[in-house]
Design a protein around this motif. Structure first.
Motif, PDB file in Angstrom:
ATOM      1  N   ASP B 200       7.975  -0.995  -6.030  1.00 57.30           N
ATOM      2  CA  ASP B 200       8.491  -1.480  -4.753  1.00 57.30           C
ATOM      3  C   ASP B 200       7.366  -2.017  -3.874  1.00 57.30           C
ATOM      4  O   ASP B 200       6.204  -1.675  -4.068  1.00 57.30           O
ATOM      5  CB  ASP B 200       9.165  -0.329  -4.011  1.00 57.30           C
ATOM      6  CG  ASP B 200      10.564  -0.126  -4.528  1.00 57.30           C
ATOM      7  OD1 ASP B 200      11.203  -1.123  -4.870  1.00 57.30           O
ATOM      8  OD2 ASP B 200      11.001   1.029  -4.578  1.00 57.30           O
ATOM      9  N   ILE B 201       7.748  -2.789  -2.861  1.00 55.09           N
ATOM     10  CA  ILE B 201       6.750  -3.436  -2.001  1.00 55.09           C
ATOM     11  C   ILE B 201       5.776  -2.432  -1.394  1.00 55.09           C
ATOM     12  O   ILE B 201       4.558  -2.581  -1.499  1.00 55.09           O
ATOM     13  CB  ILE B 201       7.451  -4.187  -0.853  1.00 55.09           C
ATOM     14  CG1 ILE B 201       8.516  -5.127  -1.403  1.00 55.09           C
ATOM     15  CG2 ILE B 201       6.442  -4.959  -0.014  1.00 55.09           C
ATOM     16  CD1 ILE B 201       9.487  -5.613  -0.355  1.00 55.09           C
ATOM     17  N   LEU B 202       6.337  -1.381  -0.765  1.00 55.77           N
ATOM     18  CA  LEU B 202       5.464  -0.433  -0.072  1.00 55.77           C
ATOM     19  C   LEU B 202       4.596   0.326  -1.070  1.00 55.77           C
ATOM     20  O   LEU B 202       3.409   0.551  -0.835  1.00 55.77           O
ATOM     21  CB  LEU B 202       6.292   0.544   0.755  1.00 55.77           C
ATOM     22  CG  LEU B 202       7.061  -0.076   1.938  1.00 55.77           C
ATOM     23  CD1 LEU B 202       7.887   0.968   2.659  1.00 55.77           C
ATOM     24  CD2 LEU B 202       6.100  -0.744   2.904  1.00 55.77           C
ATOM     25  N   THR B 203       5.195   0.721  -2.207  1.00 59.59           N
ATOM     26  CA  THR B 203       4.446   1.444  -3.223  1.00 59.59           C
ATOM     27  C   THR B 203       3.353   0.558  -3.800  1.00 59.59           C
ATOM     28  O   THR B 203       2.220   0.992  -4.017  1.00 59.59           O
ATOM     29  CB  THR B 203       5.388   1.882  -4.354  1.00 59.59           C
ATOM     30  OG1 THR B 203       6.590   2.364  -3.764  1.00 59.59           O
ATOM     31  CG2 THR B 203       4.774   2.952  -5.199  1.00 59.59           C
ATOM     32  N   ALA B 204       3.697  -0.704  -4.061  1.00 56.00           N
ATOM     33  CA  ALA B 204       2.726  -1.646  -4.635  1.00 56.00           C
ATOM     34  C   ALA B 204       1.516  -1.757  -3.716  1.00 56.00           C
ATOM     35  O   ALA B 204       0.366  -1.753  -4.169  1.00 56.00           O
ATOM     36  CB  ALA B 204       3.381  -3.009  -4.824  1.00 56.00           C
ATOM     37  N   ARG B 205       1.787  -1.814  -2.426  1.00 57.53           N
ATOM     38  CA  ARG B 205       0.711  -1.917  -1.449  1.00 57.53           C
ATOM     39  C   ARG B 205      -0.211  -0.683  -1.546  1.00 57.53           C
ATOM     40  O   ARG B 205      -1.440  -0.798  -1.552  1.00 57.53           O
ATOM     41  CB  ARG B 205       1.331  -2.049  -0.048  1.00 57.53           C
ATOM     42  CG  ARG B 205       0.346  -1.943   1.088  1.00 57.53           C
ATOM     43  CD  ARG B 205      -0.624  -3.120   1.029  1.00 57.53           C
ATOM     44  NE  ARG B 205      -1.734  -2.909   1.951  1.00 57.53           N
ATOM     45  CZ  ARG B 205      -1.849  -3.533   3.119  1.00 57.53           C
ATOM     46  NH1 ARG B 205      -0.939  -4.395   3.490  1.00 57.53           N
ATOM     47  NH2 ARG B 205      -2.873  -3.292   3.886  1.00 57.53           N
ATOM     48  N   GLN B 206       0.410   0.494  -1.652  1.00 58.52           N
ATOM     49  CA  GLN B 206      -0.386   1.721  -1.743  1.00 58.52           C
ATOM     50  C   GLN B 206      -1.228   1.747  -3.015  1.00 58.52           C
ATOM     51  O   GLN B 206      -2.381   2.182  -3.008  1.00 58.52           O
ATOM     52  CB  GLN B 206       0.527   2.952  -1.720  1.00 58.52           C
ATOM     53  CG  GLN B 206       1.162   3.195  -0.366  1.00 58.52           C
ATOM     54  CD  GLN B 206       2.367   4.111  -0.462  1.00 58.52           C
ATOM     55  OE1 GLN B 206       2.722   4.575  -1.540  1.00 58.52           O
ATOM     56  NE2 GLN B 206       2.995   4.369   0.671  1.00 58.52           N
ATOM     57  N   ILE B 207      -0.622   1.270  -4.117  1.00 59.79           N
ATOM     58  CA  ILE B 207      -1.354   1.271  -5.386  1.00 59.79           C
ATOM     59  C   ILE B 207      -2.550   0.313  -5.307  1.00 59.79           C
ATOM     60  O   ILE B 207      -3.641   0.611  -5.798  1.00 59.79           O
ATOM     61  CB  ILE B 207      -0.403   0.896  -6.559  1.00 59.79           C
ATOM     62  CG1 ILE B 207       0.643   1.989  -6.774  1.00 59.79           C
ATOM     63  CG2 ILE B 207      -1.172   0.642  -7.836  1.00 59.79           C
ATOM     64  CD1 ILE B 207       0.094   3.314  -7.259  1.00 59.79           C
ATOM     65  N   LEU B 208      -2.349  -0.827  -4.661  1.00 53.38           N
ATOM     66  CA  LEU B 208      -3.462  -1.771  -4.501  1.00 53.38           C
ATOM     67  C   LEU B 208      -4.588  -1.147  -3.681  1.00 53.38           C
ATOM     68  O   LEU B 208      -5.766  -1.258  -4.031  1.00 53.38           O
ATOM     69  CB  LEU B 208      -2.988  -3.041  -3.791  1.00 53.38           C
ATOM     70  CG  LEU B 208      -2.281  -4.086  -4.616  1.00 53.38           C
ATOM     71  CD1 LEU B 208      -2.047  -5.330  -3.789  1.00 53.38           C
ATOM     72  CD2 LEU B 208      -3.092  -4.423  -5.855  1.00 53.38           C
ATOM     73  N   ASP B 209      -4.209  -0.462  -2.589  1.00 53.39           N
ATOM     74  CA  ASP B 209      -5.216   0.194  -1.761  1.00 53.39           C
ATOM     75  C   ASP B 209      -5.957   1.257  -2.569  1.00 53.39           C
ATOM     76  O   ASP B 209      -7.173   1.408  -2.467  1.00 53.39           O
ATOM     77  CB  ASP B 209      -4.556   0.837  -0.531  1.00 53.39           C
ATOM     78  CG  ASP B 209      -4.028  -0.221   0.436  1.00 53.39           C
ATOM     79  OD1 ASP B 209      -4.407  -1.400   0.271  1.00 53.39           O
ATOM     80  OD2 ASP B 209      -3.237   0.133   1.327  1.00 53.39           O
ATOM     81  N   LEU B 210      -5.183   1.985  -3.379  1.00 50.02           N
ATOM     82  CA  LEU B 210      -5.785   3.027  -4.213  1.00 50.02           C
ATOM     83  C   LEU B 210      -6.783   2.415  -5.192  1.00 50.02           C
ATOM     84  O   LEU B 210      -7.883   2.938  -5.395  1.00 50.02           O
ATOM     85  CB  LEU B 210      -4.689   3.773  -4.977  1.00 50.02           C
ATOM     86  CG  LEU B 210      -5.177   4.745  -6.040  1.00 50.02           C
ATOM     87  CD1 LEU B 210      -5.882   5.921  -5.387  1.00 50.02           C
ATOM     88  CD2 LEU B 210      -4.010   5.238  -6.888  1.00 50.02           C
ATOM     89  N   PHE B 211      -6.377   1.280  -5.776  1.00 51.11           N
ATOM     90  CA  PHE B 211      -7.267   0.620  -6.715  1.00 51.11           C
ATOM     91  C   PHE B 211      -8.586   0.228  -6.033  1.00 51.11           C
ATOM     92  O   PHE B 211      -9.676   0.496  -6.550  1.00 51.11           O
ATOM     93  CB  PHE B 211      -6.586  -0.621  -7.299  1.00 51.11           C
ATOM     94  CG  PHE B 211      -7.523  -1.532  -8.029  1.00 51.11           C
ATOM     95  CD1 PHE B 211      -8.061  -1.131  -9.238  1.00 51.11           C
ATOM     96  CD2 PHE B 211      -7.877  -2.765  -7.516  1.00 51.11           C
ATOM     97  CE1 PHE B 211      -8.947  -1.956  -9.912  1.00 51.11           C
ATOM     98  CE2 PHE B 211      -8.751  -3.582  -8.183  1.00 51.11           C
ATOM     99  CZ  PHE B 211      -9.290  -3.183  -9.384  1.00 51.11           C
TER     100      PHE B 211
END
Lengths: 316, 560
Positions: B200-211
């Motif tokens: 999902d959009i919000l999750t994807a954003r978090q995963i990118l930040d995590l990366f």
């Protein structure tokens, strides 16, 4: 697995059995011919026939007969065998134990050979070994039991060498080796068909699992091939095989009737044929009901095992 | 020129690059002979850098990942070149040597965490097994280390998460587990294969930040594969654009964005939805209501009678509201956007409107009230048509395109029988497909062409409302742009209203007059397009808008 799911499945099993009692009763009652005449012979006097009909409650309306039969079953009383003059419970009980030993031997032997063979075929897909196993499987499925049984008898019980006895039964608690020798051929006959069936199922499921993303992921984690197969692929390929095994129990129940007759194995199959030939109604009814119960319960058991194997299966 | 400067920098560092691919070519053996997948690829990832590999489906970007991991299908033929991990030639390695390198010196994060994790093994074991294999830890040590690895990915209660099965974790949590596994043995190189596409959009954003956070902490080198230029610009230092197996452009990400030189890159950047570039039809002059949703609710799942009888407290928890008390109206001729994450209830609403789902409440179509699914009549069904996400699933593979389009024509008697053939040709022309396609089967068409057929079928009934349920989600960026433009053109020609369901906030802001936002089955926000950034938006809408990737090349350049 929830309590409600288990309870619902159990209720379904009881419902099935209730319907089966009715069907069994209806079929045995509708069979042409009069049981009293069958027992007494065709030269019996009408008085004697009438007296026996009264004794067997055959003079009562069908629903009264049905209700008293079901009431008896609920009390553990299946009536008395007309031919053997023994309680049905005793006659059927002994036969059931004998059949169960044969069926269980066949099933265990099949399970421990078919699953590895199926997995092997999937791993060696497209190779000569896969083709060989496939050919063997198709032969196994294509040949009916009486053909396999005959072939096995010719090759393994021929009087020249007499590797195995051609028929008969020894109880394992009397002579374990004797039981082993007698059970090999009938169990092999039953097993060959099932083995083909189960190993094909495992092969197709395993092939699918092997091409899944998580197997690729497991390999790309650098895991050893042994671990990828044993821990990741095989357990996930088994659930459908277990479903098939439980369905095959139905097949096994049918096969047992033929195989027991051929190998003179004193189980439910032989008893059923004997009872049918002699119009021994209480025995026919009890055996049929028992076979249906075994089938229904084995299906329930397989559903529970599948739910335990795969945490995703919760309710069906 | 840019290429030269980069390689000079690398030489100056006098350090072997984490990964160097030199003049590498790969083909696949098929029934039609050898088909080239990768042609003379040169790609270098300096130590501690992230290089993006961007391309659409079929460009060969996944083949590149498999080549590096040495996990190629049996019909792959390598026709030359070198792939070196820290100077070590991987092409010469035996499978046994590679198994030792995979997971330890280079690892991979996959697209969809729900398929790349084994469904029957606890998450903890799936992390721990890598540590046991490559670092020789005991089971207890490995589980303790797995917990620490999971904690580094921001999972709040890692110990508890280790005990769960994949289906007991959310998509974001699962992807964190996959990432924790990839980082577990502190590899030199990690390949990310579209790691946020399935999220999902919000999750994807978090995963990118995590990366980004993990990369800064560990200084790992990474190859980041994606079809999404906007997203790549957020995480990579350099980017290579792959088109039909050839790298057509490479350079620092900001420069490629700002001054693309290859025509294909220009096309790709042009196709990225730009919310500031309006392409929709003119709003209807005077707003007239077509369909009104009045208190629409859908409840999924019901407790069994046994549960109600014996365990009423369990029975109450069974099922959930797919949509609850949803009220809005669709106006004639408008394009209404419905956005939300997966499970927000947007498809539930689509199915209700299309008459595919039982509902509570009322639908009102031009004053006529429809109180249940069963009350939906043929006239309504003709007026409201639906296009689904996957044309592969919604077109019957055994029917020719002509038959598929003829069906609504016959069903609703749109045109007299003798004119059906001519009408099919017209409809195909409307969706910009050649008339000969009527004699083809769906599998002979590309994904975008198939979706055009599905759209033609919907418009064949001459509907007043066309529901588009994520119609562009399965398509490549450039195809997506073409399909969106086609929809707008059809709206212009026919005057039909459109309910456009999507999770792509940039795309919807190019098309829609008004936008509805759904969350957990409820309508949380509803606004006219120009008000998207206004202050009184719902916090959830704001969060969604903030999470979408950088959308314009110019902005990307500034950030980089």
């Amino acid at each position: 697995m929830t309590r409600a799911y288990l309870l619902r499945r159990l209720l379904a099993v009881f419902l099935v059995l209730a319907i089966v009692t009715f069907a069994v009763f209806a079929i045995t009652t509708m069979l042409p011919g009069n049981a009293a005449i069958m027992i007494l012979g065709e030269y019996a006097t009408p008085e004697a026939v009438a007296a026996l009909e009264k004794q067997l409650h055959l003079d009562q309306p069908w629903y009264a007969q049905y209700l008293s039969w079901v009431a008896g079953i609920l009390h553990g009383d299946f009536g008395t065998s007309l031919r053997l003059s023994l309680p049905v419970t005793q006659v059927v009980g002994e036969a059931f134990v004998n059949s169960a030993m044969l069926g269980a031997t066949a099933l265990v032997a099949v399970t421990i050979t078919a699953i590895p063979l199926g997995a092997l075929a999937a791993l060696k897909r497209g190779t000569g070994m896969d083709l060989g196993l496939g050919l063997f499987s198709y032969l196994g499925t294509a040949l009916p039991e009486f053909v396999t049984a005959t072939l096995l008898l010719v090759f393994f019980a021929a009087p020249q060498h007499g590797l195995f006895p051609a028929g008969g039964f020894v109880a394992p608690w009397e002579n374990l080796a004797g039981f082993g020798a007698h059970v090999v051929l009938p169990a092999a006959t039953l097993g060959l068909v099932l083995m083909a069936h189960i190993s094909r199922q495992v092969r197709s499921e395993m092939s699918e699992v092997l091409s899944s993303d998580y197997i690729r992921a497991a390999r790309l984690k650098g895991l050893t091939e042994k671990r990828v197969i044993r821990r990741h692929a095989l357990p996930n390929s088994l659930a459908p095989a277990i479903a098939v095994i439980s369905l095959d129990i139905g097949y096994l129940l049918g096969g047992i009737i033929v195989v027991e007759e051929i190998f003179a194995w004193p189980g439910l199959g032989r008893l059923l044929i004997y009872a049918l030939e002699n119009r021994d109604l209480p025995v026919i009814q009890a055996v049929t009901l028992l076979l249906a119960a075994v089938y229904a319960l084995s299906n329930l058991l397989s559903d529970i095992v599948i739910a335990l194997l795969d945490p995703r299966v919760r309710y069906a | 020129m840019r290429v030269q400067t980069m390689s000079q920098n690398v030489t100056a560092a006098a350090e072997k690059p984490a990964l160097s691919i030199i003049d590498y070519s790969l083909s696949y053996k098929t029934a039609n002979g050898l088909v080239a997948a990768l042609k003379n690829i040169d790609l270098t990832i300096p130590k501690g850098k992230t290089v993006g590999l961007v391309g659409e489906s079929g460009s060969g970007k996944s083949s590149m990942a498999w080549s590096v991991m040495r996990y190629l299908p049996p019909n792959a033929v390598e026709t030359g070149g070198a792939i070196r991990l820290a100077g070590e030639e991987l092409l010469d390695h035996t499978p046994w040597q590679m198994a030792d390198i995979r997971g330890r010196r280079m690892s991979m994060v996959f697209q969809d965490p729900s398929t790349s994790l084994n469904p029957t093994i606890r998450l903890g074991e799936q992390i721990a097994e890598v540590l046991m294999r490559h670092r020789g830890l005991t089971k207890a040590q490995a589980w303790a280390e797995a917990e620490a690895a999971l904690a580094r990915t921001g999972i709040t209660r890692p110990k508890e998460m280790l005990q769960r099965f994949p289906h007991e974790a959310s998509g974001g949590e699962k992807q964190r587990v996959v990432i924790a596994t990839a980082f577990a043995c502190e590899p030199e190189l990690i390949i990310f294969d579209e790691p946020t596409t399935a999220l999902d959009i919000l999750t994807a954003r978090q995963i990118l930040d995590l990366f980004n956070q993990l990369r800064d902490e560990t200084n790992v080198s990474a190859l980041y594969i994606s079809h999404d230029l906007g997203l790549v610009s957020r995480v990579v230092d350099e980017v290579s654009v792959l088109h039909k197996g050839v790298i057509v452009e490479r350079g620092l990400v900001g420069e490629v964005f700002a001054r693309p030189s290859a025509p294909y890159t220009k096309q790709l950047i042009g196709a990225v939805p730009n919310p500031d570039r309006w392409i929709g039809v003119d709003a209807p002059a005077e707003p007239k209501t077509l369909i009104k949703l009045d208190g629409i609710g859908v409840h999924y799942g019901a407790p069994s009678k046994i549960q109600k009888m014996f365990w009423p407290e369990d029975a109450e928890k069974v099922g959930f509201w797919g949509a609850k008390d949803v009220n809005f109206e669709v106006r004639k001729g408008e394009l209404l956007g419905v956005v939300g994450e997966s499970g927000s209830g947007k498809s539930t609403i689509a199915n209700v409107l299309a008459g595919l789902q039982d509902f509570q409440g009322n639908l009102e179509i031009e004053g006529k009230t429809v109180g249940s699914r069963k009350a939906i009549d043929r006239a309504y069904r003709r007026r409201v048509q639906i296009v689904f996400q996957h044309p592969d699933a919604s077109l019957n593979p055994r029917q020719k395109i002509g038959t598929i389009i003829a069906r609504p024509l016959k069903l609703y008697g749109v045109v007299p029988r003798e004119k059906i053939k001519a009408r099919i040709a017209e409809l195909l022309e409307m969706v910009r497909l050649p008339a000969e396609y009527a004699d083809r089967y769906p599998h002979q068409l590309s994904g975008g062409e198939k979706q055009r057929v599905a759209i033609a079928r919907a418009f064949a009934a001459e509907p007043e409302l066309v529901i588009c349920d994520e119609v562009t989600a399965a398509l490549d960026v450039s195809v997506q742009a073409a399909v969106a433009e086609l929809l707008v053109k059809l709206q212009k020609d026919t005057g039909a209203a459109c309910l456009f369901i999507t999770h792509d906030l940039n795309l919807i802001r190019q098309l829609a007059h008004r936008i509805a936002v759904m969350h957990h089955g409820k309508l949380v926000d509803f606004f006219d397009r120009p008000d998207a950034r206004s202050e009184d938006r719902d916090p959830y809408t704001k969060a969604l808008l903030d999470a979408v990737p950088v959308h314009t090349p110019v902005e990307a350049f500034e950030i980089a």
